[in-house]
Design a protein around this motif. Structure first.
Motif, PDB file in Angstrom:
ATOM      1  N   VAL A   1      27.812  45.715   9.133  1.00  0.00           N
ATOM      2  CA  VAL A   1      27.625  44.513   9.934  1.00  0.00           C
ATOM      3  C   VAL A   1      28.632  44.430  11.066  1.00  0.00           C
ATOM      4  O   VAL A   1      28.487  43.609  11.959  1.00  0.00           O
ATOM      5  N   LEU A   2      29.646  45.263  11.025  1.00  0.00           N
ATOM      6  CA  LEU A   2      30.719  45.115  11.995  1.00  0.00           C
ATOM      7  C   LEU A   2      31.472  46.419  12.084  1.00  0.00           C
ATOM      8  O   LEU A   2      31.719  47.077  11.081  1.00  0.00           O
ATOM      9  N   GLN A   3      31.862  46.819  13.285  1.00  0.00           N
ATOM     10  CA  GLN A   3      32.722  47.976  13.431  1.00  0.00           C
ATOM     11  C   GLN A   3      33.486  47.814  14.744  1.00  0.00           C
ATOM     12  O   GLN A   3      32.895  47.819  15.818  1.00  0.00           O
ATOM     13  N   ASP A   4      34.780  47.629  14.655  1.00  0.00           N
ATOM     14  CA  ASP A   4      35.547  47.366  15.861  1.00  0.00           C
ATOM     15  C   ASP A   4      37.016  47.639  15.567  1.00  0.00           C
ATOM     16  O   ASP A   4      37.410  47.843  14.417  1.00  0.00           O
ATOM     17  N   SER A   5      37.837  47.568  16.627  1.00  0.00           N
ATOM     18  CA  SER A   5      39.272  47.718  16.388  1.00  0.00           C
ATOM     19  C   SER A   5      39.798  46.394  15.851  1.00  0.00           C
ATOM     20  O   SER A   5      39.270  45.314  16.183  1.00  0.00           O
TER      21      SER A   5
ATOM     22  N   ALA B   1      35.614  48.597   9.724  1.00  0.00           N
ATOM     23  CA  ALA B   1      34.160  48.437   9.644  1.00  0.00           C
ATOM     24  C   ALA B   1      33.880  47.579   8.421  1.00  0.00           C
ATOM     25  O   ALA B   1      34.604  47.636   7.434  1.00  0.00           O
ATOM     26  N   VAL B   2      32.853  46.761   8.492  1.00  0.00           N
ATOM     27  CA  VAL B   2      32.514  45.902   7.358  1.00  0.00           C
ATOM     28  C   VAL B   2      31.083  46.221   6.939  1.00  0.00           C
ATOM     29  O   VAL B   2      30.186  46.275   7.789  1.00  0.00           O
ATOM     30  N   VAL B   3      30.894  46.456   5.643  1.00  0.00           N
ATOM     31  CA  VAL B   3      29.532  46.658   5.140  1.00  0.00           C
ATOM     32  C   VAL B   3      29.185  45.528   4.192  1.00  0.00           C
ATOM     33  O   VAL B   3      30.047  44.975   3.510  1.00  0.00           O
ATOM     34  N   ASP B   4      27.907  45.221   4.173  1.00  0.00           N
ATOM     35  CA  ASP B   4      27.429  44.198   3.253  1.00  0.00           C
ATOM     36  C   ASP B   4      26.043  44.619   2.798  1.00  0.00           C
ATOM     37  O   ASP B   4      25.150  44.837   3.607  1.00  0.00           O
TER      38      ASP B   4
END
Lengths: 275, 308, 375
Positions: B212-216, B204-207
């Motif tokens: 902003v993103l959560q995936d395998s 997962a990416v946080v900003d």
């Protein structure tokens, strides 16, 4: 958790250093007194100081009177101020809380550790000064041929047993006074992440209270000042024991413990731990 | 294992975490990526009940937090923002303290628990010197050992390889993989792309507080449908694959093509030399940069970033 | 989620309510139990004056606010009248009592037994037996205990009118009040307020306010008061054998000032008749006037007189040279002090009383005009 706190206390070099320093002042005064043989004039100087030259068994009382106004509260403020803020600074607080230890349990353990520290400090001061007093001043037996009894403030002889009981009561009272003051420092410790800051804030309270005590204009709030009844342990050495101020002092300190420990709980239990 | 819905934390007027919906499944090696100051640590603290959420819900191990902290946290091992230890005590003593403080910390078996945790992180030979004399890497290992004391079902680690040398990083990675294979879910928060890329299965990416993103990881790094071709006969290749070539740089070509092997066979079959050919994949770095803004600790002036 | 935010607040609410409870309950209890109403003043005065046989024990606080300068050789007295003194007392009868002046540095206990008076001083580690009693002596803490002070003032001012005051609570007991306003215009005392225990008539609180002042200059009140005879053991000076023992004559003003004796006092001064001659058993000490406007005049040795005059002048007293000598007058409301030197007889006089300084100055002028008489 309480056991962990007590182990921390016992393993902390700083604890033993501060207790050692507390013992140093009375020992130094005792040496100076015995070398110069100059007791302060009657009615002046610390309580019991003029009497110890006659009987060293009273020296613990004189020693406690010496360390009580500044040095003992200083040690207590540093210890209690470190309680939460110190754990926050070393980063151990968050690890205790995720272990998990419930926050009220942390506080209770800290309060118990504070009480144990105070008991330890006062007892060590009392025992070392008893030894110092007996070695340097004797029991008065040298002059009269038989051990002279220690006299109470009212002039009545106290047997060693009675003296021990009163001494124990006085120590208990001092411990309660110090825990009351320490709970103020404990509250500050939950406010700040700086142990020194919390200790200094508690000392500021101590100094402000001591100043207001002498101020006539502050007479109305005087009975509520934390330091007001600190010296009332002396009343255990009157005959009959003068309970009035002792009772008031215990009640006052109980109030301080309840309120400031409660405030520490209210603040700490809902606080965001960002240290 | 971890599930948050609309998780939000405000410090005064600053929004540190902004309605984050996080899903970590059992058995995941979950990488939580984000630049410095993006709210990673605040989120981790909220998962552990250290910081109270302004809004939103948190479930850890299927129970809502922080209400069930007493039931949940004993099965969670955590390291938050660097290790913490009593500097005047030895590492062993520190672990014994932490062991005794929490539930299940009976005197019996404590020495075994401490020793096995130390062995796991490679500190079993540590002597009695105080933690204040430890190197950064040793402290990091000790912090990890503390997290492993109770053989947790879920490990929440914030920058666990901080201060470790490359070999140490490798050791810890291997340990985490082994623990994961034995059934432990690993939640790793980090700003190090390489670390996450090498270890994690989901990302997962946080900003700036927002996820902003959560995936395998496999999905994120899936082939883009382009093939990178390197050929001394680049000009002919371009002519041959007219319209399919997306870009050319000397002998390097980017070709839109679904089948690398087929393309290779095709080119070679026409007598064109191929010195290198592979399917184009995005790097995690690109993925992250595409989805985030400026660096978290960069502070531009009002007129833009170029002023001196 | 509203529950998240309010979680911290309920704890503070608990703590604040606890604080309010701890601080507020005593206030409320005091307000609710505060007695009201008045009793007939003349009857109350009678009960107070006759209450000398009521035994009790208690703790009282004497608060003096006299702006008194440090008087040479009278430090004990000025400390008593300018500060706060805590006194424990046990009282069985007029000739069987004990009071302890307690401080953090020790205590000073005075025992009265049929055998005489004993004073234990912790600082000196000595018990002193006093022989003889003096009608006039230095004021001490025991004189300012509410019962002693009230009875003395009310007995002295028997001619003055008393009015009723609202009852109040003193040491947790109901105390009925009365106010005495001296009629004599020369006295500096504006009023004396006395509250006496409803049950026993023992005064529990006394406030002395100078004329024209808004606040009392002396407040003495019990903190704790228990009627009933105290234990016999408490009333016996059982001083340890390691402490010192001494026997001395009763202390008196003349002794404290190093007075050596002198001429017999005048039969009247400033128009006020001599009430007691040779006070304290010493020739030359005279007590003049009646009621609250009485004053004491006595000759003093030259060094004491000169010192007192200088101290008085420095403290802002009026210092005038008159044909027959010098008169230093000092008003420490409600106390007036005049130190006078007679150039005629080469002698110093000290006049003290709760009267207007003009009365003392007139008396001093009369004194210093007297020629020296032979022995």
């Amino acid at each position: 958790m309480i056991g962990v706190e007590l182990r921390k206390l016992a393993l902390r070099p700083r604890v033993w250093l501060s207790i050692g320093l507390l013992c140093l002042l009375p020992a130094l005064v005792a040496v100076l007194l015995s070398v110069s043989d100059l007791a302060p004039p009657p009615g002046q100087g610390g309580a019991f100081l003029s009497a110890v030259l006659r009987n060293g068994a009273l020296y613990p009382a004189a020693a406690l009177a010496m360390v009580l106004p500044v040095f003992l509260p200083l040690a207590v403020a540093v210890f209690a101020g470190d309680a939460i803020a110190g754990e926050a600074a070393t980063g151990t607080l968050r690890y205790l809380l995720v272990r998990p230890v419930a926050r009220p349990r942390v506080l209770v353990a800290k309060l118990v550790a504070l009480a144990v520290f105070t008991v330890l400090a006062v007892l060590v001061v009392a025992v070392t000064s008893l030894v110092v007093g007996l070695v340097l001043f004797g029991t008065g037996a040298e002059a009269v041929g038989q051990a002279s009894a220690a006299t109470s403030l009212s002039g009545i002889d106290l047997s060693p047993g009675e003296l021990a009981v009163r001494m124990a009561a006085a120590i208990g009272y001092i411990v309660v006074s110090m825990v009351g003051f320490g709970s103020i420092a404990l509250f500050f410790s939950t406010l700040s992440d700086s142990a020194i800051g919390a200790a200094l804030a508690a000392l500021a309270v101590l100094i402000a209270s001591s100043i207001m005590e002498t101020l006539q204009a502050a007479a109305a709030i005087k009975p509520y000042l934390p330091t007001n009844y600190w010296l009332s342990w002396i009343d255990f050495f009157r005959d009959p024991v003068f309970w009035d101020n002792i009772d008031k002092g215990l009640l006052l300190q109980a109030g301080y413990i309840v309120l400031f420990f409660g405030a520490a709980w209210a603040n700490f239990a809902s606080k965001d731990i960002t240290s | 294992m971890i599930r948050t819905r609309g998780l939000t934390k405000r410090f005064g007027r600053i929004v540190a975490v902004d309605s984050v919906d996080l899903d970590v499944a059992e058995g995941d090696r979950f990488g939580f990526l984000g630049p410095n100051g993006s709210g990673k640590t605040t989120l981790v603290r909220m998962l552990l009940g250290l910081v109270h959420a302004t809004a939103g819900e948190i479930e850890v191990l299927g129970k809502s937090m922080p209400r069930n902290a007493a039931k949940v946290l004993p099965q969670v091992g955590a390291m938050v923002e660097g290790p913490g230890a009593y500097p005047h005590l030895s590492g062993r003593r520190n672990l014994a303290m932490f062991d005794a403080a929490g539930p299940g910390g009976g005197r019996r078996g404590r020495a075994d628990r401490v020793e096995s945790a130390l062995a796991q992180v490679g500190l079993s030979g540590v002597d009695r010197r105080p933690v204040s004399a430890y190197s950064l890497g040793m402290r990091q290992r000790l912090g990890l050992a503390a997290a492993l004391l109770r053989a947790p079902r879920l490990l929440i680690l914030d920058e666990p390889t901080n201060g470790l040398d490359p070999k140490g990083i490798r050791e810890i990675r291997d340990l985490l993989v082994a623990l994961n294979e034995a059934g432990t879910t690993v939640f790793l928060s980090s700003h190090l792309l390489a670390e996450v890329e090498q270890l994690c299965t989901r990302v997962a990416v946080v900003d700036r507080g927002r996820m902003v993103l959560q995936d395998s990881l496999a999905a994120l790094l899936a082939p883009t449908g382009h093939v990178l071709v390197r050929s001394p006969d680049a000009a002919q290749v371009v002519a041959l694959l007219d319209g399919q070539v997306v870009a050319r740089d000397g002998d390097r070509l980017v070709v839109r093509h679904a089948d690398v092997a087929g393309l290779n066979a095709d080119l070679v079959g026409r007598g064109l030399r191929v010195s290198g050919i592979e399917a184009e994949r995005r790097t995690l770095e690109q993925v992250v940069l595409d989805s985030t803004g400026a660096s978290g600790d960069r502070i531009d002036g009002p007129t833009g970033g170029e002023d001196r | 989620m509203a529950g998240v935010r309010s979680r911290g607040l309920w704890r503070w609410a608990v703590v604040v309510s606890a604080a309010v409870l701890v601080l507020g309950v005593p206030v409320v209890v005091t307000a609710v139990t505060e007695p009201t109403g008045t009793v007939e003043a003349t009857g109350l005065r009678e009960r107070v004056v006759r209450s000398a046989d009521v035994p009790y024990q208690g703790v009282s606080v004497v608060q003096g606010a006299l702006p008194l300068p440090e008087l040479p050789k009278l430090e004990d007295v000025s400390r008593l009248l300018t500060g706060v003194t805590t006194v424990r007392s046990w009282y069985r009868s007029p000739d069987r009592w004990r009071f302890d002046v307690v401080s953090t540095a020790g205590e000073r206990d005075t025992y009265r037994t049929p055998d005489g008076e004993f004073v234990w001083d912790y600082g000196a580690d000595q018990v002193t037996r006093l022989v003889g009693t003096a009608p006039v002596r230095l004021p001490r803490a025991g004189d300012l205990l509410p019962p002693d002070l009230a009875r003395r003032l009310l007995a002295t001012a028997s001619g003055d009118v008393v009015t009723a005051l609202d009852a109040r609570s003193v040491a947790g007991r109901r105390a009925d009040g009365l106010r005495l306003v001296p009629a004599d215009p020369a006295t500096t005392i504006g009023q004396v307020d006395v509250w006496a225990d409803s049950g026993t008539g023992v005064p529990l609180r006394v406030e002395v306010t100078p004329r024209g002042a808004a606040r009392p200059i002396l407040v003495t009140a019990f903190d704790r008061f228990t009627p009933g005879p105290p234990d016999d053991g408490v009333l016996v000076p059982d001083v340890g054998r390691s402490s010192g023992y001494a026997v001395v004559e009763a202390p008196d003003i003349a002794g404290a000032l190093g007075f050596l004796g002198g001429d017999p006092p005048q039969t009247s001064l400033a128009g006020r008749p001599l009430r007691e001659a040779d006070g304290a058993g010493v020739r030359g000490v005279g007590v003049y006037g009646t009621g609250l406007s009485s004053f004491v005049a006595l000759p003093v040795p030259r060094d004491v007189g000169a010192q007192a005059a200088d101290a008085g002048a420095k403290a802002g007293g009026g210092d005038v040279t008159v044909p027959n000598g010098r008169i230093v007058s000092l008003s420490v409301s409600p106390l007036s002090v005049v130190i006078a030197r007679s150039a005629v007889a080469r002698r110093w006089y000290l006049l003290v009383g709760m009267v207007d300084t003009s009365v003392l100055r007139t008396a001093a002028t009369e004194l210093i005009a007297l020629p020296r008489r032979g022995r």
